[in-house]
Design a protein around this motif. Structure first.
Motif, PDB file in Angstrom:
ATOM      1  N   GLY A   1       0.817  -1.211   0.000  1.00 41.63           N
ATOM      2  CA  GLY A   1       0.000   0.000   0.000  1.00 41.63           C
ATOM      3  C   GLY A   1       0.850   1.260   0.000  1.00 41.63           C
ATOM      4  N   LYS A   2       1.901   1.270   0.808  1.00 45.78           N
ATOM      5  CA  LYS A   2       2.799   2.427   0.853  1.00 45.78           C
ATOM      6  C   LYS A   2       3.493   2.619  -0.494  1.00 45.78           C
ATOM      7  CE  LYS A   2       3.793   2.206   5.825  1.00 45.78           C
ATOM      8  NZ  LYS A   2       4.822   1.938   6.862  1.00 45.78           N
ATOM      9  N   PHE A   3       3.905   1.507  -1.121  1.00 45.96           N
ATOM     10  CA  PHE A   3       4.569   1.576  -2.424  1.00 45.96           C
ATOM     11  C   PHE A   3       3.618   2.135  -3.486  1.00 45.96           C
ATOM     12  CE2 PHE A   3       5.500  -0.201  -6.598  1.00 45.96           C
ATOM     13  CZ  PHE A   3       6.851   0.099  -6.755  1.00 45.96           C
ATOM     14  N   MET A   4       2.380   1.640  -3.499  1.00 46.38           N
ATOM     15  CA  MET A   4       1.398   2.076  -4.495  1.00 46.38           C
ATOM     16  C   MET A   4       1.119   3.570  -4.366  1.00 46.38           C
ATOM     17  SD  MET A   4      -1.214  -1.177  -4.278  1.00 46.38           S
ATOM     18  CE  MET A   4      -2.539  -0.392  -5.215  1.00 46.38           C
ATOM     19  N   LYS A   5       0.925   4.034  -3.144  1.00 46.74           N
ATOM     20  CA  LYS A   5       0.584   5.435  -2.935  1.00 46.74           C
ATOM     21  C   LYS A   5       1.763   6.367  -3.242  1.00 46.74           C
ATOM     22  CE  LYS A   5      -3.018   4.564   0.509  1.00 46.74           C
ATOM     23  NZ  LYS A   5      -4.105   4.996  -0.369  1.00 46.74           N
ATOM     24  N   LYS A   6       2.978   5.834  -3.176  1.00 45.14           N
ATOM     25  CA  LYS A   6       4.169   6.647  -3.418  1.00 45.14           C
ATOM     26  C   LYS A   6       4.586   6.653  -4.879  1.00 45.14           C
ATOM     27  CE  LYS A   6       8.917   7.351  -1.808  1.00 45.14           C
ATOM     28  NZ  LYS A   6       9.979   6.869  -0.877  1.00 45.14           N
ATOM     29  N   HIS A   7       4.435   5.510  -5.569  1.00 37.86           N
ATOM     30  CA  HIS A   7       5.018   5.366  -6.894  1.00 37.86           C
ATOM     31  C   HIS A   7       4.014   5.223  -8.039  1.00 37.86           C
ATOM     32  CE1 HIS A   7       9.055   5.011  -5.222  1.00 37.86           C
ATOM     33  NE2 HIS A   7       8.570   4.142  -4.336  1.00 37.86           N
ATOM     34  N   ILE A   8       2.738   4.920  -7.754  1.00 33.60           N
ATOM     35  CA  ILE A   8       1.762   4.727  -8.827  1.00 33.60           C
ATOM     36  C   ILE A   8       0.765   5.886  -8.775  1.00 33.60           C
ATOM     37  CG2 ILE A   8       0.063   3.157  -9.832  1.00 33.60           C
ATOM     38  CD1 ILE A   8       1.474   0.859  -8.435  1.00 33.60           C
ATOM     39  N   SER A   9       0.749   6.675  -9.841  1.00 32.94           N
ATOM     40  CA  SER A   9       0.024   7.947  -9.837  1.00 32.94           C
ATOM     41  C   SER A   9      -1.466   7.807  -9.553  1.00 32.94           C
ATOM     42  CB  SER A   9       0.221   8.662 -11.183  1.00 32.94           C
ATOM     43  OG  SER A   9      -0.263   7.851 -12.257  1.00 32.94           O
ATOM     44  N   ILE A  10      -2.125   6.772 -10.102  1.00 33.00           N
ATOM     45  CA  ILE A  10      -3.586   6.670  -9.927  1.00 33.00           C
ATOM     46  C   ILE A  10      -3.974   6.335  -8.493  1.00 33.00           C
ATOM     47  CG2 ILE A  10      -4.010   6.043 -12.324  1.00 33.00           C
ATOM     48  CD1 ILE A  10      -4.325   3.132 -11.397  1.00 33.00           C
ATOM     49  N   PHE A  11      -2.998   5.894  -7.693  1.00 37.83           N
ATOM     50  CA  PHE A  11      -3.297   5.540  -6.299  1.00 37.83           C
ATOM     51  C   PHE A  11      -2.776   6.574  -5.307  1.00 37.83           C
ATOM     52  CE2 PHE A  11      -3.210   1.368  -8.454  1.00 37.83           C
ATOM     53  CZ  PHE A  11      -4.485   0.960  -8.155  1.00 37.83           C
ATOM     54  N   LYS A  12      -2.161   7.660  -5.814  1.00 35.37           N
ATOM     55  CA  LYS A  12      -1.662   8.701  -4.919  1.00 35.37           C
ATOM     56  C   LYS A  12      -2.839   9.493  -4.373  1.00 35.37           C
ATOM     57  CE  LYS A  12       2.893   9.270  -7.067  1.00 35.37           C
ATOM     58  NZ  LYS A  12       3.798  10.183  -7.778  1.00 35.37           N
ATOM     59  N   ASP A  13      -2.707   9.918  -3.132  1.00 31.22           N
ATOM     60  CA  ASP A  13      -3.770  10.723  -2.494  1.00 31.22           C
ATOM     61  C   ASP A  13      -3.895  12.080  -3.182  1.00 31.22           C
ATOM     62  OD1 ASP A  13      -4.251   8.694  -0.666  1.00 31.22           O
ATOM     63  OD2 ASP A  13      -2.708   9.446   0.711  1.00 31.22           O
TER      64      ASP A  13
END
Length: 226
Positions: A214-226
């Motif tokens: 989850g931390k990786f997705m939110k940091k590195h994948i644009s569609i999952f960034k807050d």
């Protein structure tokens, strides 16, 4: 809190939808390999496989039925946890695993993995399928596209017991599922399906994996960034 159509249409819906659909499909796909290796699956599947075996149902039919029942619990306590991913999970995992389990038997892969002569292949299949399942599950759960009723129940409990870390609650919850699977397996005429090995490993691994991915997705994948 009420269930509304708006909660299904999240930001970057279609991009997230395809990511989630792929992750859930891979969960069912990797689950079929874990079933072939017979050294255990994720705790939920271990419980459902043995329960389905006891009552004479397919995994897909039993898992879908159980999810429908647990969906009522989710709607009652936190309907916001329901989304497109919830519906995909309820249908895809069990039936995908059923299809590929049938396919492996049809093409002879089941016989090969079960043979002592190809024991090393069984080890490789188990390890790779275990890794793929855990990562796929973590991606789906961090997608914010809704949780399966099984996973939603954990989230609801975690919100009530907010002073206890989520991953600890997840471990206890999953271990309980393993125990239920063991009991239903013992009650079946042909015994426990699979081993507790993989199920116990996943009970301890899924919680931390969900947090890390989850931390990786939110940091590195644009569609999952807050």
């Amino acid at each position: 809190m009420k269930l509304s159509l708006q909660q299904f249409i999240v930001k970057n819906f279609w991009k997230k939808f395809f990511v989630v659909a792929a992750a859930i499909f891979l969960m069912g796909f990797s689950l079929s390999f874990l079933i072939e290796a017979a050294w255990g699956t994720d705790p939920c599947s271990f419980m459902n496989i043995n329960t389905a075996n006891k009552i004479g149902w397919t995994l897909g039919n039993w898992q879908f039925t159980l999810n429908l029942v647990m969906l009522i619990f989710t709607i009652a306590f936190n309907p916001r946890l329901i989304g497109a991913g919830t519906l995909l999970n309820m249908v895809l995992i069990g039936y995908t695993a059923d299809f590929f389990t049938w396919l492996w038997k049809t093409i002879g892969f089941h016989a090969m993995v079960s043979s002592p002569e190809y024991f090393y292949i069984r080890i490789i299949v188990f390890i790779l399928a275990l890794i793929l399942f855990v990562i796929s599950a973590a991606v789906y759960m961090n997608s914010e596209m809704g949780l399966s009723p099984y996973d939603a129940a954990i989230k609801i409990i975690s919100e009530k017991l907010n002073k206890i870390p989520y991953f600890l609650i997840r471990i206890v919850y999953d271990l309980l599922a393993v125990v239920i699977g063991l009991i239903t397996g013992k009650l079946a005429s042909n015994g426990v399906q699979g081993s507790m090995l993989g199920s116990t490993i996943m009970a301890f691994a899924i919680g931390p994996a969900i947090t890390t991915v989850g931390k990786f997705m939110k940091k590195h994948i644009s569609i999952f960034k807050d």
